[in-house]
Design a protein around this motif. Sequence first.
Motif, PDB file in Angstrom:
ATOM      1  N   THR A 153      24.336  46.684 -32.248  1.00 42.04           N
ATOM      2  CA  THR A 153      25.578  46.902 -31.500  1.00 42.04           C
ATOM      3  C   THR A 153      25.988  45.703 -30.651  1.00 42.04           C
ATOM      4  N   LEU A 154      25.085  44.742 -30.422  1.00 42.03           N
ATOM      5  CA  LEU A 154      25.500  43.562 -29.653  1.00 42.03           C
ATOM      6  C   LEU A 154      26.504  42.720 -30.433  1.00 42.03           C
ATOM      7  N   PRO A 155      26.170  42.212 -31.630  1.00 46.19           N
ATOM      8  CA  PRO A 155      27.184  41.449 -32.359  1.00 46.19           C
ATOM      9  C   PRO A 155      28.345  42.314 -32.839  1.00 46.19           C
ATOM     10  N   GLN A 195      32.113  41.484 -31.673  1.00 43.05           N
ATOM     11  CA  GLN A 195      33.135  41.189 -32.672  1.00 43.05           C
ATOM     12  C   GLN A 195      34.309  42.147 -32.565  1.00 43.05           C
ATOM     13  N   ARG A 196      34.044  43.446 -32.417  1.00 44.76           N
ATOM     14  CA  ARG A 196      35.103  44.447 -32.469  1.00 44.76           C
ATOM     15  C   ARG A 196      35.753  44.698 -31.107  1.00 44.76           C
ATOM     16  N   PHE A 197      34.954  44.614 -30.048  1.00 47.62           N
ATOM     17  CA  PHE A 197      35.447  44.981 -28.724  1.00 47.62           C
ATOM     18  C   PHE A 197      35.809  43.766 -27.880  1.00 47.62           C
ATOM     19  N   GLY A 198      35.456  42.565 -28.367  1.00 45.34           N
ATOM     20  CA  GLY A 198      35.753  41.372 -27.586  1.00 45.34           C
ATOM     21  C   GLY A 198      34.791  41.222 -26.427  1.00 45.34           C
ATOM     22  N   ARG A 199      35.101  40.304 -25.552  1.00 49.95           N
ATOM     23  CA  ARG A 199      34.220  40.065 -24.404  1.00 49.95           C
ATOM     24  C   ARG A 199      34.830  40.625 -23.116  1.00 49.95           C
ATOM     25  N   ARG A 200      35.504  41.748 -23.231  1.00 47.35           N
ATOM     26  CA  ARG A 200      36.109  42.327 -22.033  1.00 47.35           C
ATOM     27  C   ARG A 200      35.061  42.853 -21.063  1.00 47.35           C
ATOM     28  N   ALA A 201      33.858  43.093 -21.541  1.00 53.24           N
ATOM     29  CA  ALA A 201      32.775  43.534 -20.652  1.00 53.24           C
ATOM     30  C   ALA A 201      31.856  42.374 -20.288  1.00 53.24           C
ATOM     31  N   GLY A 202      32.382  41.159 -20.321  1.00 47.42           N
ATOM     32  CA  GLY A 202      31.590  40.001 -19.918  1.00 47.42           C
ATOM     33  C   GLY A 202      30.633  39.565 -21.009  1.00 47.42           C
ATOM     34  N   ASP A 203      29.340  39.484 -20.666  1.00 48.92           N
ATOM     35  CA  ASP A 203      28.354  38.972 -21.627  1.00 48.92           C
ATOM     36  C   ASP A 203      27.942  40.019 -22.665  1.00 48.92           C
ATOM     37  N   MET A 204      28.502  41.224 -22.592  1.00 48.04           N
ATOM     38  CA  MET A 204      28.263  42.301 -23.562  1.00 48.04           C
ATOM     39  C   MET A 204      26.819  42.787 -23.586  1.00 48.04           C
ATOM     40  N   LYS A 205      26.042  42.462 -22.542  1.00 45.14           N
ATOM     41  CA  LYS A 205      24.713  43.051 -22.434  1.00 45.14           C
ATOM     42  C   LYS A 205      24.862  44.530 -22.105  1.00 45.14           C
ATOM     43  N   MET A 206      23.809  45.291 -22.345  1.00 46.55           N
ATOM     44  CA  MET A 206      23.881  46.721 -22.126  1.00 46.55           C
ATOM     45  C   MET A 206      24.221  47.056 -20.674  1.00 46.55           C
ATOM     46  N   ARG A 231      19.776  56.164 -25.196  1.00 53.44           N
ATOM     47  CA  ARG A 231      20.864  57.126 -24.966  1.00 53.44           C
ATOM     48  C   ARG A 231      22.075  56.443 -24.335  1.00 53.44           C
ATOM     49  N   MET A 232      21.835  55.478 -23.475  1.00 54.48           N
ATOM     50  CA  MET A 232      22.946  54.722 -22.895  1.00 54.48           C
ATOM     51  C   MET A 232      23.652  53.908 -23.980  1.00 54.48           C
ATOM     52  N   ASN A 233      22.870  53.367 -24.892  1.00 54.60           N
ATOM     53  CA  ASN A 233      23.443  52.599 -26.003  1.00 54.60           C
ATOM     54  C   ASN A 233      24.406  53.462 -26.822  1.00 54.60           C
ATOM     55  N   LEU A 234      23.994  54.686 -27.114  1.00 51.34           N
ATOM     56  CA  LEU A 234      24.837  55.588 -27.892  1.00 51.34           C
ATOM     57  C   LEU A 234      26.114  55.925 -27.127  1.00 51.34           C
ATOM     58  N   GLU A 235      25.996  56.181 -25.820  1.00 53.84           N
ATOM     59  CA  GLU A 235      27.180  56.490 -25.032  1.00 53.84           C
ATOM     60  C   GLU A 235      28.149  55.314 -24.988  1.00 53.84           C
ATOM     61  N   VAL A 236      27.614  54.110 -24.825  1.00 55.66           N
ATOM     62  CA  VAL A 236      28.464  52.914 -24.813  1.00 55.66           C
ATOM     63  C   VAL A 236      29.201  52.778 -26.136  1.00 55.66           C
ATOM     64  N   LEU A 237      28.497  53.030 -27.230  1.00 56.89           N
ATOM     65  CA  LEU A 237      29.115  52.923 -28.546  1.00 56.89           C
ATOM     66  C   LEU A 237      30.260  53.925 -28.686  1.00 56.89           C
ATOM     67  N   LYS A 238      30.058  55.143 -28.197  1.00 61.72           N
ATOM     68  CA  LYS A 238      31.106  56.159 -28.261  1.00 61.72           C
ATOM     69  C   LYS A 238      32.321  55.739 -27.427  1.00 61.72           C
ATOM     70  N   TYR A 239      32.082  55.203 -26.231  1.00 56.46           N
ATOM     71  CA  TYR A 239      33.187  54.776 -25.374  1.00 56.46           C
ATOM     72  C   TYR A 239      33.986  53.654 -26.042  1.00 56.46           C
ATOM     73  N   CYS A 240      33.272  52.678 -26.593  1.00 50.92           N
ATOM     74  CA  CYS A 240      33.958  51.563 -27.249  1.00 50.92           C
ATOM     75  C   CYS A 240      34.770  52.050 -28.445  1.00 50.92           C
ATOM     76  N   ALA A 241      34.182  52.951 -29.227  1.00 48.96           N
ATOM     77  CA  ALA A 241      34.887  53.486 -30.388  1.00 48.96           C
ATOM     78  C   ALA A 241      36.138  54.240 -29.965  1.00 48.96           C
ATOM     79  N   THR A 242      36.051  54.981 -28.859  1.00 48.07           N
ATOM     80  CA  THR A 242      37.208  55.728 -28.375  1.00 48.07           C
ATOM     81  C   THR A 242      38.332  54.790 -27.952  1.00 48.07           C
ATOM     82  N   VAL A 243      37.970  53.731 -27.207  1.00 45.68           N
ATOM     83  CA  VAL A 243      38.980  52.778 -26.762  1.00 45.68           C
ATOM     84  C   VAL A 243      39.657  52.117 -27.953  1.00 45.68           C
TER      85      VAL A 243
END
Length: 488
Positions: A132-134, A138-149, A170-182
């Motif tokens: 999910t890092l690359p 790639q998909r979400f851009g760098r709007r969250a800075g360095d894109m670390k968890m 579990r945090m990783n999964l939640e982040v993925l859901k939020y990004c997908a929703t946006v």
Amino acid sequence: MEGRGGGGEEIAFFDVETTVPGRGSGRGHSLLEFGAILVCPRRLVEVGSYSTLIRPTDLSAISAFSIRCNGITAETVASKPFFREVADEVFSILHGRAWAGHNIARFDCLRIREAFAEIGRAPPEPKGIIDTLPLLTQRFGRRAGDMKMASLASYFGLGQQKHRSLDDVRMNLEVLKYCATVLFLEASLPDVLSINSLNENTIARNQRDATAPCEGTTPMLNSPSNLFCKTIPDVNDRAGSIIPVPEKDCSDLISHIEQIRIDPLQQDAAVLGNSATKPPEMVCTTIPTSEGCSGFAGFQEPEEISTQYISAPIVPFSKWGHKILVLHRDCPLQLCCMGLRVQFGPTKKFMDHAGRPKLNIVVDAPENLSEVLGVCDRLAQISSQISGSRSEWRPLIMKNSYSNSSSIRLHIPVMANGDAAIYSTELYQKEPSRNMQKLVFSNYDDVKLDSLFVPGATLDAYFCVETYDYQLHAGIRLVAKRLVLHSK
């Protein structure tokens, strides 16, 4: 773990916590914790979980710095099982499933393989890998800075990262859901969420009531969907100029995840099942001299390149991203160079997602080639800076300290072929009679390549000049399309 069983359709999101070896210590990473959840790929819901602390062979490997990173002390794991005691459980969870996690390709996957190697067992093999890092970079851009968890969790207000395996998964999964929703909302409501639309609404509202404050405007402009929107300066020189292209619809991230088709900026990192089931084979096919590589269409020798016509424009990749092309007279730059001498054969220092060595060979770079590639490198680096990339630029040309010569690295990509992996580079062997044999590999075999690309060997190379920006490293990659080895 309820509902588990090797080779299921569930996605195995996992994370490991390890010791942090000090510089010069000579120690590697030792597993301290493994945590995983099984996720239904169609609904992205958790269907099972497992976690365990792990006692390293040497408790003294848990340094103070390691404790500061994850809070796991020697006392915490002193009575916990060694990895060999939980290896069966870990294997059954991971083997034959798609793996997912944040930065797992370059860290967690390698640690799992090392742990199994230490106990003399074959490691589990993934059906696919979602890093999910690359992917999000790639998909979400760098709007969250360095894109670390931790940065992504803070961006979405999910709290602080705990640096414990199951919590982080579990945090990783939640982040993925939020990004997908946006991304889904942005693709579905482009007019509502665009900066231009917001500005137009603000101007119209202010014109209706010049004295009234525009309530809610500031939060909207600072919302996640718009933080990455910015104008890239258009400059008049060859670097940084923007090529306008028609806007394309954003790829649906949720669909992308469900179909398990992941390509994190590196096309060579195709993840296979257990490709070891087929033995590597190689056959030779003799081709007439008239079909030789000297006529490989679209590739130019350095003498044919006018450096004044080289450019490195920034091209929109999607609504939220871009890429940098290297062009010559407005066409993608493709080079061929004859009689290059191999300095180092395929390196095995870096691994791809499936644990195979990434194949690169180092060859000498004659002066005329170095001049052309030097211009490409400078222009692409300028474009990278103009685009706002935070990645460290890696020089393309390597200067040899022991001589006054230069060298470059040619990349030999690997691609999937059913249940096996093959090279996408065409490989030939040129006999003294000038007849050539095409080397056809039915499977990945880096050992065979070692015997071909020995130091001192001579080859003709046909390669593309491509840029990359991956996990805070950027530069130019020379991708070999055809290599012709000269037989002695």
